[in-house]
Scaffold this motif. Sequence first.
Motif, PDB file in Angstrom:
ATOM      1  N   MET A   1       0.825  -1.212   0.000  1.00  0.00           N
ATOM      2  CA  MET A   1       0.000   0.000   0.000  1.00  0.00           C
ATOM      3  C   MET A   1       0.859   1.261   0.000  1.00  0.00           C
ATOM      4  O   MET A   1       0.510   2.264  -0.612  1.00  0.00           O
ATOM      5  CB  MET A   1      -0.928  -0.010   1.217  1.00  0.00           C
ATOM      6  CG  MET A   1      -2.014  -1.083   1.176  1.00  0.00           C
ATOM      7  SD  MET A   1      -3.084  -0.937  -0.282  1.00  0.00           S
ATOM      8  CE  MET A   1      -3.825   0.651   0.005  1.00  0.00           C
ATOM      9  N   ARG A   2       2.013   1.208   0.691  1.00  0.00           N
ATOM     10  CA  ARG A   2       2.906   2.371   0.686  1.00  0.00           C
ATOM     11  C   ARG A   2       3.469   2.616  -0.709  1.00  0.00           C
ATOM     12  O   ARG A   2       3.604   3.765  -1.140  1.00  0.00           O
ATOM     13  CB  ARG A   2       4.044   2.158   1.693  1.00  0.00           C
ATOM     14  CG  ARG A   2       3.615   2.242   3.148  1.00  0.00           C
ATOM     15  CD  ARG A   2       4.821   2.383   4.056  1.00  0.00           C
ATOM     16  NE  ARG A   2       5.698   1.216   3.950  1.00  0.00           N
ATOM     17  CZ  ARG A   2       5.603   0.147   4.705  1.00  0.00           C
ATOM     18  NH1 ARG A   2       4.643   0.079   5.626  1.00  0.00           N
ATOM     19  NH2 ARG A   2       6.436  -0.857   4.567  1.00  0.00           N
ATOM     20  N   GLN A   3       3.802   1.539  -1.403  1.00  0.00           N
ATOM     21  CA  GLN A   3       4.319   1.687  -2.767  1.00  0.00           C
ATOM     22  C   GLN A   3       3.236   2.204  -3.714  1.00  0.00           C
ATOM     23  O   GLN A   3       3.506   2.996  -4.618  1.00  0.00           O
ATOM     24  CB  GLN A   3       4.870   0.349  -3.253  1.00  0.00           C
ATOM     25  CG  GLN A   3       6.150  -0.055  -2.545  1.00  0.00           C
ATOM     26  CD  GLN A   3       6.518  -1.502  -2.783  1.00  0.00           C
ATOM     27  OE1 GLN A   3       5.729  -2.255  -3.343  1.00  0.00           O
ATOM     28  NE2 GLN A   3       7.701  -1.890  -2.364  1.00  0.00           N
ATOM     29  N   LYS A   5       0.762   4.140  -2.817  1.00  0.00           N
ATOM     30  CA  LYS A   5       0.629   5.552  -2.480  1.00  0.00           C
ATOM     31  C   LYS A   5       1.762   6.369  -3.108  1.00  0.00           C
ATOM     32  O   LYS A   5       1.553   7.483  -3.601  1.00  0.00           O
ATOM     33  CB  LYS A   5       0.631   5.715  -0.956  1.00  0.00           C
ATOM     34  CG  LYS A   5       0.353   7.130  -0.480  1.00  0.00           C
ATOM     35  CD  LYS A   5       0.305   7.180   1.045  1.00  0.00           C
ATOM     36  CE  LYS A   5       0.024   8.595   1.539  1.00  0.00           C
ATOM     37  NZ  LYS A   5      -0.030   8.649   3.026  1.00  0.00           N
ATOM     38  N   ALA A   6       2.968   5.788  -3.102  1.00  0.00           N
ATOM     39  CA  ALA A   6       4.116   6.474  -3.694  1.00  0.00           C
ATOM     40  C   ALA A   6       3.922   6.669  -5.191  1.00  0.00           C
ATOM     41  O   ALA A   6       4.332   7.708  -5.746  1.00  0.00           O
ATOM     42  CB  ALA A   6       5.391   5.672  -3.436  1.00  0.00           C
ATOM     43  N   TYR A   9       1.814   9.648  -5.726  1.00  0.00           N
ATOM     44  CA  TYR A   9       2.584  10.874  -5.465  1.00  0.00           C
ATOM     45  C   TYR A   9       3.465  11.218  -6.654  1.00  0.00           C
ATOM     46  O   TYR A   9       3.625  12.391  -7.010  1.00  0.00           O
ATOM     47  CB  TYR A   9       3.447  10.695  -4.212  1.00  0.00           C
ATOM     48  CG  TYR A   9       2.738  11.057  -2.932  1.00  0.00           C
ATOM     49  CD1 TYR A   9       2.213  12.338  -2.738  1.00  0.00           C
ATOM     50  CD2 TYR A   9       2.606  10.141  -1.905  1.00  0.00           C
ATOM     51  CE1 TYR A   9       1.557  12.680  -1.566  1.00  0.00           C
ATOM     52  CE2 TYR A   9       1.947  10.462  -0.730  1.00  0.00           C
ATOM     53  CZ  TYR A   9       1.434  11.735  -0.563  1.00  0.00           C
ATOM     54  OH  TYR A   9       0.771  12.058   0.595  1.00  0.00           O
ATOM     55  N   THR A  80      15.028  -1.552  -3.734  1.00  0.00           N
ATOM     56  CA  THR A  80      14.008  -1.793  -2.708  1.00  0.00           C
ATOM     57  C   THR A  80      14.485  -2.875  -1.768  1.00  0.00           C
ATOM     58  O   THR A  80      15.264  -3.755  -2.151  1.00  0.00           O
ATOM     59  CB  THR A  80      12.681  -2.217  -3.353  1.00  0.00           C
ATOM     60  OG1 THR A  80      11.714  -2.496  -2.337  1.00  0.00           O
ATOM     61  CG2 THR A  80      12.855  -3.456  -4.216  1.00  0.00           C
ATOM     62  N   ALA A  90       2.534  -2.553  -7.785  1.00  0.00           N
ATOM     63  CA  ALA A  90       1.996  -1.266  -7.356  1.00  0.00           C
ATOM     64  C   ALA A  90       1.854  -0.321  -8.540  1.00  0.00           C
ATOM     65  O   ALA A  90       0.861   0.410  -8.661  1.00  0.00           O
ATOM     66  CB  ALA A  90       2.899  -0.650  -6.286  1.00  0.00           C
ATOM     67  N   SER A  94      -1.750   1.030  -9.767  1.00  0.00           N
ATOM     68  CA  SER A  94      -2.053   2.467  -9.757  1.00  0.00           C
ATOM     69  C   SER A  94      -2.622   2.908 -11.099  1.00  0.00           C
ATOM     70  O   SER A  94      -3.582   3.683 -11.152  1.00  0.00           O
ATOM     71  CB  SER A  94      -0.788   3.256  -9.426  1.00  0.00           C
ATOM     72  OG  SER A  94       0.188   3.116 -10.443  1.00  0.00           O
TER      73      SER A  94
END
Length: 245
Positions: A1-3, A5-6, A9, A80, A90, A94
Amino acid sequence: MRQLKAEFYKMRHTFLFPLHVIVPVAAGVLFLAWTRISAQLQFSVFVQAVGVVFPVLASVICAGNIELELSGHLQGFLMTTGKRESIFLAKWMSLEILAFLAVMGSVILYGVGNRTILGDMEIPFSIFLKAGVFLWLGSLPLYLEHLFLNLCFSKTVSIAVSIGQLLISALFLTGLGQGKWQYFPCSWSSRGTSLYLAEKFNRRVALGAANTDLRDILTCILLGTVLCVIIFIWFHFYEGREVSE
């Protein structure tokens, strides 16, 4: 989920977000205006047009997304501490989330306009929604293919392939696609959704007396799964490429 979100961004200040708003709105408004003027254009034609141009749109969007990584020589993309496949997943997710919102927004806009502006109440609104979902499902392998092409080769190769896919997708809307369309992922959005609408409107003859059975659906699922597995295995060993065009 962080990736994931990145990824959003990264795309925040690019043309990718506006493109996913402008294209659906423009397509919905254009086809509504055409329908009002000609009084002949049908929803199936709108769906076919969207499905046919999907390969080119996927190529442009994937190229724009990968350009963000090439500007950093792919270092942030490949460095990573977790599983490398999660980065690629991710990125794919996205783009597919944006594609889903764009497709459904365009279809809903057309459906609402068809009812309120054109006064056509014959088509249940659920058919508009289901057609949008089928269009989006057909885009899943397209985005994956063009992410692969942009990472492995260049955006020039990706765009060239997308033009060929566009021609195949348009050609397979005719009787020539009968028995072949399920083996060409680029035609899944246009042909698959058209077959769904043909079944609903009893117009299968328009697609060469086409009929869709469980074997066609299973073929698409199996082929799509194999394609996903192959590309993710390839990315596991991916070490980047030369960034110059």
